[in-house]
Motif scaffolding. Structure first.
Motif, PDB file in Angstrom:
ATOM      1  N   ASP A  81       0.586  -0.940  -0.096  1.00 46.27           N
ATOM      2  CA  ASP A  81      -0.124   0.001  -0.035  1.00 46.27           C
ATOM      3  C   ASP A  81       1.134   1.361  -0.042  1.00 46.27           C
ATOM      4  O   ASP A  81       0.568   2.363  -0.425  1.00 46.27           O
ATOM      5  CB  ASP A  81      -0.965   0.325   1.369  1.00 46.27           C
ATOM      6  N   THR A  96       0.292   6.309   0.024  1.00 49.39           N
ATOM      7  CA  THR A  96      -0.424   5.502   0.621  1.00 49.39           C
ATOM      8  C   THR A  96      -1.257   5.018   0.032  1.00 49.39           C
ATOM      9  O   THR A  96      -2.256   6.604  -0.529  1.00 49.39           O
ATOM     10  CB  THR A  96      -0.451   6.021   2.140  1.00 49.39           C
ATOM     11  N   PHE A  97      -1.612   4.155  -0.399  1.00 46.96           N
ATOM     12  CA  PHE A  97      -2.593   3.646  -0.728  1.00 46.96           C
ATOM     13  C   PHE A  97      -4.530   3.054  -0.184  1.00 46.96           C
ATOM     14  O   PHE A  97      -3.125   2.230   0.116  1.00 46.96           O
ATOM     15  CB  PHE A  97      -2.285   2.808  -2.582  1.00 46.96           C
ATOM     16  N   THR A  98      -5.334   3.680  -0.759  1.00 47.85           N
ATOM     17  CA  THR A  98      -6.621   2.515   0.125  1.00 47.85           C
ATOM     18  C   THR A  98      -6.182   1.545  -1.514  1.00 47.85           C
ATOM     19  O   THR A  98      -6.720   1.407  -2.341  1.00 47.85           O
ATOM     20  CB  THR A  98      -7.426   3.540   0.748  1.00 47.85           C
ATOM     21  N   LYS A  99      -6.565   0.472  -0.832  1.00 51.35           N
ATOM     22  CA  LYS A  99      -6.791  -0.885  -2.073  1.00 51.35           C
ATOM     23  C   LYS A  99      -8.330   0.146  -2.506  1.00 51.35           C
ATOM     24  O   LYS A  99      -9.416  -0.487  -1.948  1.00 51.35           O
ATOM     25  CB  LYS A  99      -7.074  -2.191  -1.627  1.00 51.35           C
ATOM     26  N   MET A 131     -11.271   4.659  -5.452  1.00 51.21           N
ATOM     27  CA  MET A 131      -9.370   4.233  -4.303  1.00 51.21           C
ATOM     28  C   MET A 131      -9.261   5.704  -4.498  1.00 51.21           C
ATOM     29  O   MET A 131      -9.799   7.376  -5.227  1.00 51.21           O
ATOM     30  CB  MET A 131      -8.692   4.217  -6.020  1.00 51.21           C
ATOM     31  N   THR A 132      -8.488   5.790  -2.946  1.00 50.19           N
ATOM     32  CA  THR A 132      -7.558   7.570  -2.105  1.00 50.19           C
ATOM     33  C   THR A 132      -6.954   6.742  -2.221  1.00 50.19           C
ATOM     34  O   THR A 132      -5.388   5.684  -1.911  1.00 50.19           O
ATOM     35  CB  THR A 132      -8.334   6.895  -0.889  1.00 50.19           C
ATOM     36  N   GLN A 147      -2.928   9.040  -0.361  1.00 54.19           N
ATOM     37  CA  GLN A 147      -2.084  10.102   0.479  1.00 54.19           C
ATOM     38  C   GLN A 147      -1.237  10.309  -0.176  1.00 54.19           C
ATOM     39  O   GLN A 147      -0.135   9.276  -0.144  1.00 54.19           O
ATOM     40  CB  GLN A 147      -2.525   9.888   2.179  1.00 54.19           C
ATOM     41  N   ARG A 184      -4.801  14.925   0.175  1.00 55.82           N
ATOM     42  CA  ARG A 184      -5.100  13.622  -0.490  1.00 55.82           C
ATOM     43  C   ARG A 184      -6.301  13.690  -1.275  1.00 55.82           C
ATOM     44  O   ARG A 184      -6.235  14.388  -1.109  1.00 55.82           O
ATOM     45  CB  ARG A 184      -6.159  13.111   1.588  1.00 55.82           C
ATOM     46  N   THR A 231      -9.250  11.494  -3.547  1.00 58.22           N
ATOM     47  CA  THR A 231     -10.056  10.183  -3.622  1.00 58.22           C
ATOM     48  C   THR A 231     -11.177  10.353  -4.897  1.00 58.22           C
ATOM     49  O   THR A 231     -10.961  11.503  -5.502  1.00 58.22           O
ATOM     50  CB  THR A 231     -11.109  10.377  -2.506  1.00 58.22           C
TER      51      THR A 231
END
Length: 341
Positions: free
Chosen positions: A268, A278-281, A310-311, A313, A327, A329
């Motif tokens: 991530d 930093t990625f959120t799946k 998808m997000t 940061q 950030r 999204t």
């Protein structure tokens, strides 16, 4: 689904020109595919088959809709709403059938009309119009591909296994963007792969759905497994197909429902050029259906809907060495309709 976005290739040129040593995480992911039969069939049985022959010509029209909400949080929060629509007409001609039965096909996108609405302001494009140099840059993704032929190779099951002859498209992009032809061979190869595999192949695959190589009937099902890059992840995709009904009249039509299941693997967090990403799946939902005309040996119509969130940061430091955090999204919903003409 997706509209043509060759701007990704333009961004690739810019980033590679600045620093060709920058790591390209997605380009290292090898796409692999396999087909499995997973259920028995009932009712009248039909052997599905693509009917390609040298010299055969056929055309499709494609309509794409997408709605994207983009939320950017930094010192303040910015929210963008983007709506896009595009219509394409594509002409295809079978150039050759290989000894293994693969069809080598020339594809030409003959016409494009499109509109983009950003926060209430609309921009329109029509490939029949003549545009100024500044306008061509604005519409580079369309201008580069209109009436510019390229080639594809399709196997007997309907998988587009190769896209080639995209050099003219690359040249068009460079001419429109006024980019000097001083790029390294490595950068050009990355650009070629982005256009062929990342942009054109997903577009063309909508016209060639993967079919079962055994006889099918109502409730027959099969699946296609393949890996592909998605942001910093490797996506393990499983496309599930199930026959809903079979019509045997003047033409034999097979109605198939489809669904995509996506499992993501990878880190991530990525550190690059002094910044931490930093990625959120991503959350991905996709389903659709298609009609296979077994009399003509071609897909007659297909519809698909895809939703993704998808997000990302980004943490880094400004010129005063103060820590900054941004950030972003993206929430996207798209619908694609393809019809044989």
């Amino acid at each position: 689904m997706k509209k043509i976005i060759l701007l990704a290739a333009i961004l690739l040129i810019t980033s590679c020109s600045k620093d060709e040593k920058t790591k390209n995480y997605s380009s290292k992911v090898k796409i692999t595919k396999s087909i499995e039969n997973i259920a028995k069939k009932t009712g009248p049985l039909v052997k599905l088959k693509y009917k390609f022959a040298k010299g055969k010509k056929f055309s499709y029209k494609m309509k794409t809709f997408s709605k994207k909400t983009e939320i950017i949080t930094a010192d303040s929060t910015i929210k963008n709403n983007i709506k896009q629509e595009a219509d394409y007409k594509l002409n295809l001609k079978v150039l050759n059938i290989t000894e293994h039965g693969f069809a080598e096909i020339e594809v030409r996108i003959n016409s494009i009309t499109a509109s983009t609405n950003l926060n209430g302001q609309t921009i329109r494009y029509d490939s029949k119009m003549l545009y100024s140099t500044r306008e061509k840059i604005q519409f580079a993704d369309y201008e580069a591909v209109k009436k510019t032929p390229f080639k594809i190779k399709v196997d007997t099951k309907g998988q587009v296994v190769e896209v080639t002859n995209v050099n003219r498209i690359i040249k068009n992009i460079m001419n429109i963007q006024k980019i000097p032809d001083t790029l390294s061979a490595k950068t050009k190869e990355q650009m070629r792969a982005t256009i062929a595999n990342g942009t054109l192949m997903p577009l063309i695959q909508q016209m060639f759905k993967v079919i079962e190589d055994k006889k099918v009937g109502v409730d027959s099902s099969w699946q296609l497994k393949y890996n592909s890059p998605l942001a910093v992840y490797t996506a393990e995709n499983v496309a599930l197909y199930k026959v809903d009904s079979v019509s045997i009249k003047k033409d034999t039509l097979v109605y198939v429902d489809s669904k995509l299941v996506v499992n993501l693997f990878g880190n991530d967090v990525v550190n690059q050029n002094g910044a931490t990403y930093t990625f959120t799946k991503p959350i991905v939902n996709a389903n659709g259906n298609f009609i296979f005309d077994n009399s003509k040996g071609l897909v007659k119509k297909t519809e698909s809907v895809t939703e993704m969130e998808m997000t990302m940061q980004v943490e880094g430091f400004d010129k005063n060495n103060q820590k900054i955090t941004n950030r972003k999204t993206d929430i996207t919903k798209s619908k694609n309709i393809v019809e044989l003409l």
